[in-house]
Design a protein around this motif. Structure first.
Motif, mmCIF file in Angstrom:
data_model
loop_
_atom_site.group_PDB
_atom_site.id
_atom_site.type_symbol
_atom_site.label_atom_id
_atom_site.label_comp_id
_atom_site.label_asym_id
_atom_site.label_seq_id
_atom_site.Cartn_x
_atom_site.Cartn_y
_atom_site.Cartn_z
ATOM 1 N N ALA A 3 -21.892 -46.115 -11.918
ATOM 2 C CA ALA A 3 -22.505 -45.302 -10.866
ATOM 3 C C ALA A 3 -21.805 -43.957 -10.723
ATOM 4 O O ALA A 3 -22.421 -42.974 -10.294
ATOM 5 N N GLU A 4 -20.515 -43.903 -11.093
ATOM 6 C CA GLU A 4 -19.782 -42.639 -10.991
ATOM 7 C C GLU A 4 -20.375 -41.576 -11.920
ATOM 8 O O GLU A 4 -20.342 -40.391 -11.623
ATOM 9 N N VAL A 5 -20.925 -42.030 -13.040
ATOM 10 C CA VAL A 5 -21.550 -41.092 -13.980
ATOM 11 C C VAL A 5 -22.771 -40.451 -13.330
ATOM 12 O O VAL A 5 -22.993 -39.242 -13.440
ATOM 13 N N VAL A 6 -23.550 -41.256 -12.627
ATOM 14 C CA VAL A 6 -24.738 -40.741 -11.945
ATOM 15 C C VAL A 6 -24.323 -39.724 -10.889
ATOM 16 O O VAL A 6 -24.912 -38.639 -10.786
ATOM 17 N N ALA B 54 -31.882 -37.974 -6.666
ATOM 18 C CA ALA B 54 -32.124 -39.382 -6.331
ATOM 19 C C ALA B 54 -31.402 -40.261 -7.350
ATOM 20 O O ALA B 54 -31.580 -40.123 -8.566
ATOM 21 N N ALA B 55 -30.581 -41.167 -6.847
ATOM 22 C CA ALA B 55 -29.681 -41.938 -7.708
ATOM 23 C C ALA B 55 -30.422 -42.927 -8.611
ATOM 24 O O ALA B 55 -30.097 -43.045 -9.802
ATOM 25 N N ILE B 56 -31.404 -43.636 -8.086
ATOM 26 C CA ILE B 56 -32.056 -44.697 -8.869
ATOM 27 C C ILE B 56 -32.850 -44.123 -10.049
ATOM 28 O O ILE B 56 -32.657 -44.559 -11.191
ATOM 29 N N PRO B 57 -33.737 -43.141 -9.836
ATOM 30 C CA PRO B 57 -34.451 -42.582 -11.002
ATOM 31 C C PRO B 57 -33.513 -41.905 -12.000
ATOM 32 O O PRO B 57 -33.720 -42.010 -13.212
ATOM 33 N N LEU B 58 -32.475 -41.232 -11.494
ATOM 34 C CA LEU B 58 -31.519 -40.582 -12.385
ATOM 35 C C LEU B 58 -30.775 -41.618 -13.216
ATOM 36 O O LEU B 58 -30.581 -41.436 -14.418
ATOM 37 N N HIS B 59 -30.395 -42.725 -12.593
ATOM 38 C CA HIS B 59 -29.686 -43.796 -13.311
ATOM 39 C C HIS B 59 -30.578 -44.378 -14.403
ATOM 40 O O HIS B 59 -30.113 -44.653 -15.523
ATOM 41 N N LYS C 3 -29.142 -45.799 -24.033
ATOM 42 C CA LYS C 3 -29.554 -46.868 -24.945
ATOM 43 C C LYS C 3 -29.886 -46.315 -26.329
ATOM 44 O O LYS C 3 -29.628 -46.964 -27.340
ATOM 45 N N LYS C 4 -30.448 -45.122 -26.381
ATOM 46 C CA LYS C 4 -30.753 -44.501 -27.668
ATOM 47 C C LYS C 4 -29.478 -44.216 -28.458
ATOM 48 O O LYS C 4 -29.487 -44.190 -29.684
ATOM 49 N N LEU C 5 -28.382 -44.003 -27.724
ATOM 50 C CA LEU C 5 -27.107 -43.701 -28.360
ATOM 51 C C LEU C 5 -26.229 -44.939 -28.532
ATOM 52 O O LEU C 5 -25.092 -44.834 -28.971
ATOM 53 N N GLY C 6 -26.752 -46.105 -28.128
ATOM 54 C CA GLY C 6 -26.019 -47.353 -28.304
ATOM 55 C C GLY C 6 -25.111 -47.717 -27.149
ATOM 56 O O GLY C 6 -24.281 -48.618 -27.280
ATOM 57 N N ILE C 7 -25.250 -47.057 -26.007
ATOM 58 C CA ILE C 7 -24.430 -47.373 -24.831
ATOM 59 C C ILE C 7 -25.258 -48.277 -23.925
ATOM 60 O O ILE C 7 -26.396 -47.962 -23.582
ATOM 61 N N THR C 8 -24.672 -49.392 -23.517
ATOM 62 C CA THR C 8 -25.434 -50.372 -22.738
ATOM 63 C C THR C 8 -25.205 -50.275 -21.244
ATOM 64 O O THR C 8 -26.085 -50.612 -20.462
ATOM 65 N N ASP C 9 -24.029 -49.809 -20.824
ATOM 66 C CA ASP C 9 -23.717 -49.780 -19.395
ATOM 67 C C ASP C 9 -23.266 -48.384 -18.986
ATOM 68 O O ASP C 9 -22.439 -47.768 -19.659
ATOM 69 N N VAL C 10 -23.823 -47.906 -17.872
ATOM 70 C CA VAL C 10 -23.445 -46.605 -17.335
ATOM 71 C C VAL C 10 -23.012 -46.815 -15.887
ATOM 72 O O VAL C 10 -23.806 -47.264 -15.059
ATOM 73 N N ARG D 218 -33.002 -42.809 -16.025
ATOM 74 C CA ARG D 218 -33.101 -41.818 -17.111
ATOM 75 C C ARG D 218 -31.829 -41.791 -17.956
ATOM 76 O O ARG D 218 -31.881 -41.688 -19.179
ATOM 77 N N ILE D 219 -30.685 -41.897 -17.281
ATOM 78 C CA ILE D 219 -29.414 -41.900 -18.014
ATOM 79 C C ILE D 219 -29.319 -43.148 -18.881
ATOM 80 O O ILE D 219 -28.879 -43.077 -20.038
ATOM 81 N N LEU D 220 -29.749 -44.305 -18.341
ATOM 82 C CA LEU D 220 -29.710 -45.552 -19.117
ATOM 83 C C LEU D 220 -30.625 -45.465 -20.338
ATOM 84 O O LEU D 220 -30.264 -45.933 -21.425
ATOM 85 N N GLU D 221 -31.810 -44.854 -20.167
ATOM 86 C CA GLU D 221 -32.735 -44.704 -21.300
ATOM 87 C C GLU D 221 -32.100 -43.861 -22.403
ATOM 88 O O GLU D 221 -32.161 -44.207 -23.582
ATOM 89 N N THR D 222 -31.485 -42.759 -22.014
ATOM 90 C CA THR D 222 -30.840 -41.892 -22.995
ATOM 91 C C THR D 222 -29.627 -42.581 -23.615
ATOM 92 O O THR D 222 -29.387 -42.461 -24.822
#
Length: 143
Positions: A68-71, A46-51, A59-66, A53-57
Motif C-alpha cells: 500500500a505504501e507504493v500506492v 483514489a487508492a483502490i483504482p490506482l492499486h 503483473k506484466k513485469l512479473g511482480i505479484t504483490d504491491v 492499475r499498479i497491480l495490472e502493470t
C-alpha cells in the motif's frame, strides 16, 4: 556577550526577559512535553483504482504483490508533479499576458493583424473585380 546586549535592550524597554519567559512557559505549560501529531496522510488519487492499475502493470513485469505504501507514494508523486506543472503553466500564462508594446528595449518585427487586414482587403477587391466581370459577361449575353 550577546545575552547581555539583549538584556540591556530589553531592560531599556522595561521588559524583564526572565519574567516573560516564565509567563510563556506558564501559558503554554500544557504544550510543553506533549507529543504533536501531523495531519492524516490522505492520498491524492483514489487508492483502490490506482492499486488495481499498479497491480495490472506489475503483473506484466512479473511482480505479484504491491504494498500500500507504493500506492501512497505514487499518489503523492502524482500530486507533486501536477502541482509543478500547474505552477509552470501559471508562470507561462502570466508571461503571455505581459505586454511589451511600451517597453523601449523591444522592437516590433511584424504586425500580423495589419497583414491579415491587408489580405482581407485584397480578397474583397478580387471578389469585387470578379463580380464586375460576371456582371459584364451577363450584360453582354443579355444584349
Amino acid at each position: 556577550r550577546d545575552d547581555d546586549d539583549i538584556n540591556d535592550v530589553a531592560s531599556m524597554a522595561g521588559v524583564n526577559v526572565n519574567e516573560e519567559s516564565a509567563r510563556i512557559m506558564a501559558a503554554n505549560s500544557d504544550l510543553v512535553g506533549s507529543q504533536m501529531q501531523s495531519c492524516k496522510d490522505e492520498p491524492f488519487l483514489a487508492a483502490i483504482p490506482l492499486h488495481k492499475r499498479i497491480l495490472e502493470t506489475a503483473k506484466k513485469l512479473g511482480i505479484t504483490d504491491v504494498p500500500a505504501e507504493v500506492v501512497t507514494f505514487i499518489s503523492h508523486a502524482t500530486q507533486s508533479r501536477l502541482r509543478a506543472v500547474l505552477e509552470k503553466v501559471t508562470v507561462i500564462t502570466q508571461h503571455r499576458m505581459e505586454s511589451y508594446k511600451d517597453d523601449e528595449w523591444y522592437e516590433q518585427a511584424t504586425d500580423v493583424r495589419s497583414q491579415l487586414k491587408f489580405f482581407e482587403q485584397l480578397e474583397r477587391l478580387e471578389k469585387q473585380r470578379k463580380d464586375e466581370q460576371e456582371r459584364e459577361i451577363l450584360l453582354k449575353a443579355a444584349k
